[in-house]
Design a protein around this motif. Structure first.
Motif, PDB file in Angstrom:
ATOM      1  N   ARG A  21       0.796  -5.994  -3.459  1.00 14.30           N
ATOM      2  CA  ARG A  21      -0.347  -5.254  -2.915  1.00 14.30           C
ATOM      3  C   ARG A  21      -0.837  -5.904  -1.633  1.00 14.30           C
ATOM      4  O   ARG A  21      -1.186  -5.212  -0.673  1.00 14.30           O
ATOM      5  N   ASP A  24       1.709  -5.046   1.101  1.00 11.98           N
ATOM      6  CA  ASP A  24       1.582  -3.642   1.514  1.00 11.98           C
ATOM      7  C   ASP A  24       0.341  -3.444   2.372  1.00 11.98           C
ATOM      8  O   ASP A  24       0.394  -2.770   3.418  1.00 11.98           O
ATOM      9  N   ALA A  25      -0.771  -4.028   1.954  1.00 15.93           N
ATOM     10  CA  ALA A  25      -2.022  -3.906   2.722  1.00 15.93           C
ATOM     11  C   ALA A  25      -1.896  -4.611   4.070  1.00 15.93           C
ATOM     12  O   ALA A  25      -2.354  -4.097   5.094  1.00 15.93           O
ATOM     13  N   ARG A  27       0.840  -5.214   5.756  1.00 13.63           N
ATOM     14  CA  ARG A  27       1.762  -4.455   6.617  1.00 13.63           C
ATOM     15  C   ARG A  27       1.012  -3.311   7.306  1.00 13.63           C
ATOM     16  O   ARG A  27       1.131  -3.126   8.520  1.00 13.63           O
ATOM     17  N   ALA A  28       0.215  -2.568   6.541  1.00 17.23           N
ATOM     18  CA  ALA A  28      -0.558  -1.465   7.124  1.00 17.23           C
ATOM     19  C   ALA A  28      -1.566  -1.992   8.144  1.00 17.23           C
ATOM     20  O   ALA A  28      -1.723  -1.414   9.226  1.00 17.23           O
ATOM     21  N   ALA A  29      -2.233  -3.089   7.820  1.00 14.44           N
ATOM     22  CA  ALA A  29      -3.243  -3.646   8.723  1.00 14.44           C
ATOM     23  C   ALA A  29      -2.611  -4.156  10.018  1.00 14.44           C
ATOM     24  O   ALA A  29      -3.126  -3.903  11.112  1.00 14.44           O
ATOM     25  N   GLU A  31       0.327  -3.304  11.287  1.00 14.61           N
ATOM     26  CA  GLU A  31       0.902  -2.195  12.049  1.00 14.61           C
ATOM     27  C   GLU A  31      -0.171  -1.517  12.890  1.00 14.61           C
ATOM     28  O   GLU A  31       0.064  -1.146  14.024  1.00 14.61           O
ATOM     29  N   ALA A  32      -1.378  -1.397  12.335  1.00 13.35           N
ATOM     30  CA  ALA A  32      -2.471  -0.729  13.048  1.00 13.35           C
ATOM     31  C   ALA A  32      -3.166  -1.648  14.042  1.00 13.35           C
ATOM     32  O   ALA A  32      -3.454  -1.241  15.172  1.00 13.35           O
ATOM     33  N   ARG A  45      -8.333  -3.936   1.440  1.00 14.71           N
ATOM     34  CA  ARG A  45      -7.319  -2.880   1.313  1.00 14.71           C
ATOM     35  C   ARG A  45      -6.475  -3.070   0.061  1.00 14.71           C
ATOM     36  O   ARG A  45      -6.069  -2.107  -0.577  1.00 14.71           O
ATOM     37  N   TRP A  71      10.076  -6.835   8.840  1.00 12.76           N
ATOM     38  CA  TRP A  71      10.387  -5.982   9.996  1.00 12.76           C
ATOM     39  C   TRP A  71      11.805  -6.222  10.493  1.00 12.76           C
ATOM     40  O   TRP A  71      12.499  -5.285  10.906  1.00 12.76           O
ATOM     41  N   ARG A 105       4.574   2.868  16.752  1.00 11.84           N
ATOM     42  CA  ARG A 105       3.672   2.955  15.605  1.00 11.84           C
ATOM     43  C   ARG A 105       3.254   1.600  15.047  1.00 11.84           C
ATOM     44  O   ARG A 105       2.394   1.542  14.175  1.00 11.84           O
ATOM     45  N   ASN A 106       3.862   0.510  15.495  1.00 13.45           N
ATOM     46  CA  ASN A 106       3.641  -0.780  14.847  1.00 13.45           C
ATOM     47  C   ASN A 106       3.202  -1.839  15.863  1.00 13.45           C
ATOM     48  O   ASN A 106       4.032  -2.504  16.482  1.00 13.45           O
TER      49      ASN A 106
END
Length: 190
Positions: A21, A24-25, A27-29, A31-32, A45, A71, A105-106
């Motif tokens: 978790r 995953d959180a 990676r999203a953070a 990337e943004a 997250r 990545w 996107r990343n």
């Protein structure tokens, strides 16, 4: 190399779920937000406390290194797809164009690739020999077909991909296609 918890014992099932978790959180953070991502936001997250993150990743850099390893593994999979292309030039073009789309996107990936010195350092904490080997095979195949400039090897190609990451940062959304096309024009045998 990937970051691992400080203990050598296998993780309990709940600890493995928490680690997943967190990744995953994160990676999203990343990337943004890239390096601006905060550990507290990642914990929120992931639905865990900040201490849980630090049990798995003692520093923010350790977490970034783990994401970088992921990545690069994704890049090795992209290289597999490119190698599956029957035409050697189409394989190179597919790899460059897909890389540009992912970089768009990343933000975290762009920042890692933008730090050229770190990626070119033989002592870098994250290495992916599979990615290196597959990109070398992609380029060797294009050289053998006579479609890739003979003076472009893995190091030159990696530098161009790092430059692509920097170019994509803070540009209009469709500019990545132009940058990929310019790189491809420069790579092709005249």
């Amino acid at each position: 190399m990937t970051a691992a918890p400080s203990s050598h014992r296998p993780l309990r099932a709940d600890a493995r779920r928490n680690r997943r978790r967190v990744l995953d959180a994160a990676r999203a953070a990343f990337e943004a937000d890239g390096n601006l991502a905060q550990m507290e936001d990642i914990a929120k997250r992931a639905g865990v406390g900040v201490g849980t993150i630090y049990r798995h990743f003692p520093t923010k850099q350790a977490l970034i290194d783990e994401l970088t390893a992921q990545w690069m593994a994704d890049g090795a999979a992209k290289a597999d797809d490119a190698l599956a292309e029957p035409d050697p030039w189409d394989g190179v073009a597919l790899f460059v164009r897909r890389s540009a789309e992912i970089m768009l996107r990343n933000r975290g990936l762009r920042e890692v690739f933008g730090d050229v010195g770190r990626l070119f350092d033989e002592e870098a904490p994250v290495q992916n020999h599979d990615l290196h080997r597959k990109v070398a095979a992609l380029l060797d195949r294009a050289h053998a077909a006579g479609v890739l400039r003979p003076d472009v090897g893995v190091n030159e190609f990696r530098a161009l991909m790092c430059g692509l990451a920097v170019a994509i940062t803070n540009t209009p959304p469709d500019a990545h296609q132009t940058y990929a096309d310019v790189i491809l024009q420069g790579l092709k045998t005249p």
